[in-house]
Design a protein around this motif. Sequence first.
Motif, mmCIF file in Angstrom:
data_model
loop_
_atom_site.group_PDB
_atom_site.id
_atom_site.type_symbol
_atom_site.label_atom_id
_atom_site.label_comp_id
_atom_site.label_asym_id
_atom_site.label_seq_id
_atom_site.Cartn_x
_atom_site.Cartn_y
_atom_site.Cartn_z
ATOM 1 N N VAL A 49 16.392 -2.178 -0.141
ATOM 2 C CA VAL A 49 17.209 -3.320 0.277
ATOM 3 C C VAL A 49 18.628 -3.176 -0.246
ATOM 4 C CG1 VAL A 49 17.504 -5.823 0.066
ATOM 5 C CG2 VAL A 49 15.223 -4.879 0.451
ATOM 6 N N ALA A 50 18.762 -2.764 -1.501
ATOM 7 C CA ALA A 50 20.092 -2.606 -2.101
ATOM 8 C C ALA A 50 20.905 -1.535 -1.386
ATOM 9 C CB ALA A 50 19.959 -2.258 -3.586
ATOM 10 N N GLU A 51 20.230 -0.514 -0.872
ATOM 11 C CA GLU A 51 20.916 0.557 -0.146
ATOM 12 C C GLU A 51 21.130 0.237 1.327
ATOM 13 O OE1 GLU A 51 18.434 3.879 -0.851
ATOM 14 O OE2 GLU A 51 18.903 4.007 -3.003
ATOM 15 N N GLY A 52 20.679 -0.934 1.761
ATOM 16 C CA GLY A 52 20.849 -1.332 3.148
ATOM 17 C C GLY A 52 19.861 -0.713 4.115
ATOM 18 N N LYS A 53 18.781 -0.145 3.611
ATOM 19 C CA LYS A 53 17.784 0.492 4.469
ATOM 20 C C LYS A 53 16.721 -0.484 4.974
ATOM 21 C CE LYS A 53 18.201 4.925 2.053
ATOM 22 N NZ LYS A 53 17.486 5.950 1.248
ATOM 23 N N LEU A 54 16.622 -1.661 4.350
ATOM 24 C CA LEU A 54 15.616 -2.646 4.723
ATOM 25 C C LEU A 54 16.279 -3.998 4.950
ATOM 26 C CD1 LEU A 54 12.419 -2.236 2.472
ATOM 27 C CD2 LEU A 54 12.610 -1.836 4.921
ATOM 28 N N SER A 55 15.828 -4.711 5.967
ATOM 29 C CA SER A 55 16.280 -6.083 6.179
ATOM 30 C C SER A 55 15.423 -7.026 5.338
ATOM 31 C CB SER A 55 16.172 -6.458 7.653
ATOM 32 O OG SER A 55 14.803 -6.470 8.067
ATOM 33 N N ALA A 56 15.841 -8.282 5.261
ATOM 34 C CA ALA A 56 15.079 -9.270 4.498
ATOM 35 C C ALA A 56 13.691 -9.466 5.094
ATOM 36 C CB ALA A 56 15.842 -10.594 4.457
ATOM 37 N N GLU A 57 13.609 -9.478 6.437
ATOM 38 C CA GLU A 57 12.315 -9.678 7.092
ATOM 39 C C GLU A 57 11.348 -8.534 6.786
ATOM 40 O OE1 GLU A 57 15.232 -9.877 8.502
ATOM 41 O OE2 GLU A 57 15.423 -11.916 9.325
ATOM 42 N N GLU A 58 11.837 -7.303 6.856
ATOM 43 C CA GLU A 58 10.986 -6.148 6.568
ATOM 44 C C GLU A 58 10.571 -6.120 5.103
ATOM 45 O OE1 GLU A 58 13.765 -3.227 7.834
ATOM 46 O OE2 GLU A 58 12.819 -2.955 9.802
ATOM 47 N N ALA A 59 11.510 -6.455 4.216
ATOM 48 C CA ALA A 59 11.195 -6.476 2.788
ATOM 49 C C ALA A 59 10.137 -7.536 2.483
ATOM 50 C CB ALA A 59 12.460 -6.747 1.973
ATOM 51 N N LEU A 60 10.269 -8.719 3.095
ATOM 52 C CA LEU A 60 9.297 -9.787 2.864
ATOM 53 C C LEU A 60 7.913 -9.377 3.337
ATOM 54 C CD1 LEU A 60 8.704 -12.679 1.970
ATOM 55 C CD2 LEU A 60 9.362 -13.448 4.261
ATOM 56 N N ARG A 61 7.838 -8.732 4.491
ATOM 57 C CA ARG A 61 6.540 -8.294 5.010
ATOM 58 C C ARG A 61 5.890 -7.282 4.073
ATOM 59 N NH1 ARG A 61 5.217 -3.925 7.539
ATOM 60 N NH2 ARG A 61 7.390 -3.358 7.914
ATOM 61 N N ARG A 62 6.654 -6.324 3.583
ATOM 62 C CA ARG A 62 6.095 -5.307 2.679
ATOM 63 C C ARG A 62 5.729 -5.890 1.319
ATOM 64 N NH1 ARG A 62 9.871 -0.040 3.037
ATOM 65 N NH2 ARG A 62 8.587 0.443 1.193
ATOM 66 N N LEU A 63 6.513 -6.836 0.846
ATOM 67 C CA LEU A 63 6.203 -7.475 -0.433
ATOM 68 C C LEU A 63 4.929 -8.303 -0.344
ATOM 69 C CD1 LEU A 63 9.799 -8.570 -1.455
ATOM 70 C CD2 LEU A 63 8.372 -6.946 -2.699
ATOM 71 N N GLU A 64 4.721 -8.958 0.796
ATOM 72 C CA GLU A 64 3.484 -9.726 0.981
ATOM 73 C C GLU A 64 2.271 -8.810 1.020
ATOM 74 O OE1 GLU A 64 4.399 -11.848 4.522
ATOM 75 O OE2 GLU A 64 5.223 -13.602 3.447
ATOM 76 N N GLU A 65 2.445 -7.604 1.552
ATOM 77 C CA GLU A 65 1.353 -6.630 1.548
ATOM 78 C C GLU A 65 1.025 -6.182 0.120
ATOM 79 O OE1 GLU A 65 -0.606 -5.355 3.955
ATOM 80 O OE2 GLU A 65 0.258 -6.826 5.335
ATOM 81 N N ILE A 66 2.074 -5.997 -0.707
ATOM 82 C CA ILE A 66 1.868 -5.588 -2.097
ATOM 83 C C ILE A 66 1.106 -6.658 -2.858
ATOM 84 C CG2 ILE A 66 3.061 -5.148 -4.280
ATOM 85 C CD1 ILE A 66 5.276 -3.814 -2.708
ATOM 86 N N ARG A 67 1.427 -7.919 -2.584
ATOM 87 C CA ARG A 67 0.852 -9.025 -3.362
ATOM 88 C C ARG A 67 -0.584 -9.339 -2.957
ATOM 89 N NH1 ARG A 67 1.554 -14.849 -4.008
ATOM 90 N NH2 ARG A 67 1.709 -15.298 -6.241
ATOM 91 N N LYS A 68 -1.017 -8.854 -1.809
ATOM 92 C CA LYS A 68 -2.390 -9.119 -1.389
ATOM 93 C C LYS A 68 -3.364 -8.469 -2.375
ATOM 94 C CE LYS A 68 -1.651 -9.553 3.614
ATOM 95 N NZ LYS A 68 -1.925 -8.922 4.921
ATOM 96 N N PRO A 69 -4.434 -9.160 -2.724
ATOM 97 C CA PRO A 69 -5.421 -8.548 -3.642
ATOM 98 C C PRO A 69 -6.078 -7.339 -2.996
ATOM 99 C CG PRO A 69 -6.251 -10.616 -2.721
ATOM 100 C CD PRO A 69 -4.820 -10.509 -2.312
ATOM 101 N N ARG A 70 -6.177 -6.277 -3.756
ATOM 102 C CA ARG A 70 -6.774 -5.037 -3.260
ATOM 103 C C ARG A 70 -8.133 -4.817 -3.898
ATOM 104 N NH1 ARG A 70 -1.780 -0.661 -2.936
ATOM 105 N NH2 ARG A 70 -0.369 -1.995 -1.718
ATOM 106 N N LYS A 71 -9.019 -4.237 -3.128
ATOM 107 C CA LYS A 71 -10.360 -3.957 -3.619
ATOM 108 C C LYS A 71 -10.356 -2.639 -4.380
ATOM 109 C CE LYS A 71 -12.844 -6.473 0.020
ATOM 110 N NZ LYS A 71 -13.859 -6.372 1.106
ATOM 111 N N ASN A 72 -10.265 -2.753 -5.687
ATOM 112 C CA ASN A 72 -10.311 -1.571 -6.528
ATOM 113 C C ASN A 72 -11.741 -1.331 -7.003
ATOM 114 O OD1 ASN A 72 -7.475 -1.227 -6.422
ATOM 115 N ND2 ASN A 72 -7.223 -2.816 -7.970
ATOM 116 N N ASN A 73 -12.035 -0.091 -7.322
ATOM 117 C CA ASN A 73 -13.358 0.247 -7.824
ATOM 118 C C ASN A 73 -13.510 -0.292 -9.249
ATOM 119 O OD1 ASN A 73 -15.791 1.340 -8.493
ATOM 120 N ND2 ASN A 73 -15.214 3.457 -8.160
#
Length: 254
Positions: free
Chosen positions: A91-115
């Motif tokens: 985002v700081a380098e201008g490669k991502l828009s706010a909408e794209e960053a929000l979508r990817r951040l929401e994916e990171i925050r989703k609980p993942r099924k770890n072993n």
Amino acid sequence: MDNMAVTLDAICLASKIILESGGETYRAEETVERMCAGLHISRVDVLALPTGLMLTLDTEDHKSITRIVRVHNRATNLARIDLCNGISREVAEGKLSAEEALRRLEEIRKPRKNNPWFLIGASALSAGSFTIMLGGFWVDFIVSFFCGAAVQMALPLLEKRHVPGLLSSMIAGSLTTLLALIGASLLSGVQVEPIISGAIMPLLPGLATTNAIRDTIRGDLVSGGARFIEAILCAVMLAVGIGLMLSMWGGIPS
């Protein structure tokens, strides 16, 4: 959805993920500032604390918007911090828009099924190894191995029951001591002291202490002091749990 609302959501979510994952408060503040610069926001004031975030920024029509974010749950997840840092850099380098960053951040925050067995095995091996380092023998390693595994299996159950973190530390200390004492009563030649010391090592707040020192050195006295108190209380509750179980058992068997 209003573009400024999306921008605010992305910036706040990035800093919230860092705070929830055990990151330093200055890192959360720098993330906000760099993302704002990449999204062409001219002015931003941000204050990050271990339990929350406050920021005020100026919009294009010279209006100020303030957002307060509360952080309820904190854990240690360095992988999330690394992923969040990568997104903020793009985002700081201008490669991502706010909408794209929000979508990817929401994916990171989703609980993942770890072993879960991987974490249980790692905790057990860590406990046993610390026991050897602290003067134990192979029979102590075996008992400590099972202590570490049992405690790691118990902690998610306590979390599901919404047991407070400090109370969980006390229960973990008591459980570790109980298993060590049972092992000493069933097996000959078992040393209780190195088993307890080794098994509680993975439970000690090492990252919280490190972050407290780094925040204090950088001048974030409120955050540094809060993290110091949290780390000290966690260690104290572990000791309380161990002491309670030893007193109920009648002391360390000779």
